[in-house]
Each structure stands twice: as structure tokens, then as C-alpha cells.
Design a protein around this motif. Sequence first.
Motif, PDB file in Angstrom:
ATOM      1  N   ILE A   1       5.721  18.781 -22.031  1.00 16.72           N
ATOM      2  CA  ILE A   1       5.848  18.425 -20.615  1.00 16.72           C
ATOM      3  C   ILE A   1       7.100  17.578 -20.409  1.00 16.72           C
ATOM      4  CG2 ILE A   1       4.762  17.230 -18.664  1.00 16.72           C
ATOM      5  CD1 ILE A   1       2.058  17.917 -19.924  1.00 16.72           C
ATOM      6  N   LYS A   2       8.016  18.076 -19.606  1.00 16.38           N
ATOM      7  CA  LYS A   2       9.308  17.417 -19.408  1.00 16.38           C
ATOM      8  C   LYS A   2       9.191  16.175 -18.533  1.00 16.38           C
ATOM      9  CE  LYS A   2      12.038  21.659 -19.986  1.00 16.38           C
ATOM     10  NZ  LYS A   2      13.030  22.568 -19.376  1.00 16.38           N
ATOM     11  N   ILE A   3      10.047  15.209 -18.837  1.00 15.52           N
ATOM     12  CA  ILE A   3      10.122  13.973 -18.063  1.00 15.52           C
ATOM     13  C   ILE A   3      11.486  13.920 -17.377  1.00 15.52           C
ATOM     14  CG2 ILE A   3      10.119  11.447 -18.162  1.00 15.52           C
ATOM     15  CD1 ILE A   3       7.414  12.706 -18.764  1.00 15.52           C
ATOM     16  N   PRO A   4      11.548  13.706 -16.056  1.00 14.83           N
ATOM     17  CA  PRO A   4      12.844  13.607 -15.360  1.00 14.83           C
ATOM     18  C   PRO A   4      13.508  12.258 -15.663  1.00 14.83           C
ATOM     19  CG  PRO A   4      11.048  13.202 -13.829  1.00 14.83           C
ATOM     20  CD  PRO A   4      10.415  13.569 -15.130  1.00 14.83           C
ATOM     21  N   HIS A   5      14.334  12.208 -16.665  1.00 16.07           N
ATOM     22  CA  HIS A   5      14.878  10.939 -17.144  1.00 16.07           C
ATOM     23  C   HIS A   5      15.764  10.245 -16.111  1.00 16.07           C
ATOM     24  CE1 HIS A   5      13.169  11.672 -21.045  1.00 16.07           C
ATOM     25  NE2 HIS A   5      13.792  12.837 -21.141  1.00 16.07           N
ATOM     26  N   ASN A   6      16.299  10.997 -15.176  1.00 17.50           N
ATOM     27  CA  ASN A   6      17.155  10.399 -14.145  1.00 17.50           C
ATOM     28  C   ASN A   6      16.428  10.271 -12.809  1.00 17.50           C
ATOM     29  OD1 ASN A   6      19.404  10.244 -15.902  1.00 17.50           O
ATOM     30  ND2 ASN A   6      19.870  12.412 -15.521  1.00 17.50           N
ATOM     31  N   GLY A   7      15.125  10.526 -12.802  1.00 19.35           N
ATOM     32  CA  GLY A   7      14.357  10.462 -11.561  1.00 19.35           C
ATOM     33  C   GLY A   7      13.958   9.042 -11.194  1.00 19.35           C
ATOM     34  N   GLY A   8      13.409   8.885 -10.005  1.00 19.01           N
ATOM     35  CA  GLY A   8      12.939   7.583  -9.552  1.00 19.01           C
ATOM     36  C   GLY A   8      11.571   7.254 -10.128  1.00 19.01           C
ATOM     37  N   PHE A   9      11.028   6.094  -9.694  1.00 19.34           N
ATOM     38  CA  PHE A   9       9.762   5.598 -10.234  1.00 19.34           C
ATOM     39  C   PHE A   9       8.630   6.602 -10.045  1.00 19.34           C
ATOM     40  CE2 PHE A   9       5.644   3.631  -9.486  1.00 19.34           C
ATOM     41  CZ  PHE A   9       5.481   2.868 -10.640  1.00 19.34           C
ATOM     42  N   TRP A  10       8.445   7.087  -8.808  1.00 19.50           N
ATOM     43  CA  TRP A  10       7.299   7.959  -8.527  1.00 19.50           C
ATOM     44  C   TRP A  10       7.428   9.312  -9.215  1.00 19.50           C
ATOM     45  CZ3 TRP A  10       3.065   5.867  -7.140  1.00 19.50           C
ATOM     46  CH2 TRP A  10       3.074   4.701  -6.371  1.00 19.50           C
ATOM     47  N   LYS A  11       8.647   9.809  -9.298  1.00 25.21           N
ATOM     48  CA  LYS A  11       8.863  11.095  -9.959  1.00 25.21           C
ATOM     49  C   LYS A  11       8.500  10.989 -11.441  1.00 25.21           C
ATOM     50  CE  LYS A  11      12.156  14.915  -9.810  1.00 25.21           C
ATOM     51  NZ  LYS A  11      13.514  15.335  -9.392  1.00 25.21           N
ATOM     52  N   LYS A  12       8.892   9.880 -12.050  1.00 28.00           N
ATOM     53  CA  LYS A  12       8.564   9.666 -13.462  1.00 28.00           C
ATOM     54  C   LYS A  12       7.068   9.425 -13.643  1.00 28.00           C
ATOM     55  CE  LYS A  12      12.974   7.896 -15.200  1.00 28.00           C
ATOM     56  NZ  LYS A  12      13.654   6.774 -15.899  1.00 28.00           N
ATOM     57  N   PHE A  13       6.495   8.644 -12.717  1.00 28.67           N
ATOM     58  CA  PHE A  13       5.070   8.343 -12.842  1.00 28.67           C
ATOM     59  C   PHE A  13       4.232   9.615 -12.808  1.00 28.67           C
ATOM     60  CE2 PHE A  13       1.005   7.720 -10.599  1.00 28.67           C
ATOM     61  CZ  PHE A  13       0.342   6.987 -11.573  1.00 28.67           C
ATOM     62  N   PHE A  14       4.519  10.511 -11.853  1.00 31.51           N
ATOM     63  CA  PHE A  14       3.748  11.749 -11.743  1.00 31.51           C
ATOM     64  C   PHE A  14       3.971  12.665 -12.945  1.00 31.51           C
ATOM     65  CE2 PHE A  14       3.674  10.690  -7.113  1.00 31.51           C
ATOM     66  CZ  PHE A  14       2.290  10.582  -7.013  1.00 31.51           C
ATOM     67  N   ALA A  15       5.135  12.556 -13.587  1.00 34.33           N
ATOM     68  CA  ALA A  15       5.373  13.337 -14.801  1.00 34.33           C
ATOM     69  C   ALA A  15       4.534  12.806 -15.961  1.00 34.33           C
ATOM     70  CB  ALA A  15       6.861  13.297 -15.158  1.00 34.33           C
ATOM     71  N   PHE A  16       4.389  11.488 -16.034  1.00 33.34           N
ATOM     72  CA  PHE A  16       3.592  10.887 -17.105  1.00 33.34           C
ATOM     73  C   PHE A  16       2.090  10.927 -16.795  1.00 33.34           C
ATOM     74  CE2 PHE A  16       7.556   8.796 -18.501  1.00 33.34           C
ATOM     75  CZ  PHE A  16       7.429   8.946 -19.878  1.00 33.34           C
ATOM     76  N   ALA A  17       1.735  10.978 -15.496  1.00 35.75           N
ATOM     77  CA  ALA A  17       0.318  10.933 -15.111  1.00 35.75           C
ATOM     78  C   ALA A  17      -0.409  12.194 -15.551  1.00 35.75           C
ATOM     79  CB  ALA A  17       0.203  10.757 -13.595  1.00 35.75           C
TER      80      ALA A  17
END
Length: 452
Positions: free
Chosen positions: A30-46
Motif C-alpha cells: 500500500i503506497k504512501i503519498p510522501h509529499n502529501g498533506g496530513f490528511w492524505k497521509k493519515f488516510f493512507a496509513f489508516a
Amino acid sequence: MGADKKNSHDSQGWLRYSDNVSLEEVHHTIKIPHNGGFWKKFFAFAGPGSLVAVGYVDPGNWATSIAGGARFGYSLLSIILIANLMAMLLQSLSAKLGIVTGRDLAQATRDATGPKTAFFLWILTELAIIATDLAEVIGSAIALNLLFKIPLLVGIVITTVDVLLLLLLQKKGFRIIESIIIVLMITIFSVFVFEVIISKPEITSLLGGYIPKAEIVTNSEMLFISLGILGATVMPHNLYLHSSIVQTRQFKQSEEGKREAIRFSILDSTISLSIAFLINSAILILGAAAFYGKGLNVSEIEAAYQLLSPTVGVGIASTLFAVALLASGQNSTITGTLSGQIVMEGFIKLRISPWLRRIITRLLAVIPAFIVTWIAGAKGTGELLLWSQVILSLQLPFAIVPLVIFTSSKEKMGNFANGKWTKILAWTITCLIIVLNVFLASYIFITGHELG
């Protein structure tokens, strides 16, 4: 399984046993948007937090929480609160272990102790998983009986076919599994919000229930149910599960990347466990508001179903209760299988097909459930459901002690090792659980205690 390399350690003090990643088929998928904002990263990790939270609202929780509310009112809400706070800390340590070391808890235990000890711990963990699966089997069978009048024995047999559902989900990807889990969790949560509202609990007494009382320790009946709640809340297999599934994310392997992954993973599990806490509280509150002090014997799920609508005066209340129970049982089947796969591969390095793993686990739970139901009927399944949670409570120390040791080790965790206060809190929780479990085992052995 391969030959083990005896007396060979790496720079972190691990024995060189584990040469496979945890849950290889979904590892770092599952990819993580390393340059994304807080919420974008949170939903990737959630997502992993939701799978972990499932174990905290399985049918075993229903039996213990309903019994606790019906017998003792709101008094045991404090136990649910304490158990949930314990769970939040322990699950955060589990996530940190997986992210930092690249090992799940089973692999780490094997790499720290060797194959003989690992094999013994695998047997104990398998018993805990069987107890978990037992609760799901019985809970699903009871729900099918309540909703469709399917006999319990037939319902138990039907639950064995959910392996087909799981295999279908596994082929669709890990994100699909997480999404379905979240939908079912929302369903359960919504049902109990409605049930609590219509049961009209006494708010003052309810809030007072979150304050611990000395009577819980001095009253053996309350203590016994409390330990059942503890066993149903802090789940040993969830510690193995969480340390593995956090590794499905493609986080950077640098110190900064791991620190970010830990932060978002802990936030994910804390939010999910907070929802599980509200659901467990709602189940006990419902039991207390609907049944406490009314001279009703409500120690089993079936009795709660039969008496709920007449007691609260809303016809659909019992049906919704059974729907949520069925959703809870089906939710648990996914995490039970994943946990079984993780501990088998991690402790003894044995990889088998997921369908075969699921059938083995399910049959080990179905056989005792079928026998008890055949002999003792519905009352027997209620007793077995409660006792399965006590078994989980007794197995907890064998998962918690290694977890705390590993995450407190500077050699193994480096800059991510537990700080002073985290160590104190983690060891306090561990010692408390061990003392309570020794008391429980002694009490059962001396008195031959029976629930009911």
C-alpha cells in the motif's frame, strides 16, 4: 522450514532465524503519498487500526459486557475504560515493534528465544486464537438462530463456510478487506447508539460507573466478570496481528520515515480503539439500563435478545441487536485467520495455503462448540462463550511480556526504544494483568467456579 543458524546474532541482538517478511503477499503493498498533506497521509496509513479494533468488539465482548451490566449495573464500565487504555498502549507498542524492526511479534519472539521456546509459545497462542474463533462461531450461530430461527447446531456448521468469503476478499487486495471491516464497524456502532438512546440510561449513574470501585476486587463474582471483560478487550492475538499489518504500508525505511509511520499508525489505532471502547461501553450500558435491578436473569445473548424489545418498548430493538451480532461475528473471521497465519509463519516458519489455515482454525473451534451445544444446548454455548474470554485473559502475559521487553530494548529498537515513563506504565500494566490472572486461575481451581 529450513535449518536454523545457531548462535548467530545480528547487530541488534536478534538470532538469525527470520528470513521471510511478515504476511509476504501483502507486505509493503500500500503506497504512501510522501509529499502529501496530513490528511492524505493519515488516510493512507489508516486501516490496520480498524482490523485490530474488530477483536475488541467480537461476540465474546457481548457476553461478558451484557452479563456485567445485567448483574452489576454500570459498575464495570470502569473496567472497560481501564482495559481500553491498556489496549491503546499495548497496541501502540505492537505497531512500533513491527515498523522499527521489520518483524512481527511472533518473528521477534522466535528470533529472541530460539525455535523450542517459540514452538511452546505458538501452541499457547494457537489456543488463544481458537478461543477467539470459538467466540465468533458461537456468536454467528446465535445471530443466525435469532434472526432466521436456524438451529444452533446447523448455524455452527454454516459458519464454517465463511472461509469462502474470506478467500474471495483476500484476492481483492488488503484495502478491500479494510474497507469492509470499517463498514461493518460503522454498522455495529450505529446500532448501539440507537439501542442506548432508546434504553434511556441514568446519566449520573452511567458516568459514575467509569470511576473504579473497591467492590470490584472484593466481590469475587464482579472480579470474575471483570477478568472476562479484560480478556475480551485486550486480545493477545491482536498484538501479533498489529505488528504485522502495519508493515503493509510502503513507508520510508529511514529513521524519519519510521517515526512518521509510528505516529500515523498510533493515531489510526487510537481512533479505532476509541470507537471500540464506545461500542463496548454501549453494550454494558444497554445491559444495565434494560435489565439491571428488574429481577431478570440475563447472562446470555439469547436472553438479552428475547427480553430487549419488551423491556425498552421498541419492537425493532431485538432485531437490530441480532444484526449487529452477526456483523460482529463476520468481522472477526478475517482477523482470526490473519492472526493464525502470522503466528504460524512467525513462530515455526510454516507456510500453508490460507484456505487450509482457515479450515484448520475453524474446525478446531467448531468441534468443541458443536459438542457443547449438542450436550448442553444454548446455556452451554453461553457458558463456553464467557469461558473463552477467560482463556484469552490467561494467555495475555505470554504475548505482553515479550512485547514490552523488545520495545524497551535500546539494542533492538535504537532511538525508538520505550522511554522511562512508557516502560514504567507498560510494566505496571503487565504486572497487574499477571497478578489478576494468577488470582483468577487459583480461584477457579480452588472453588470450581461456574458462571451463571
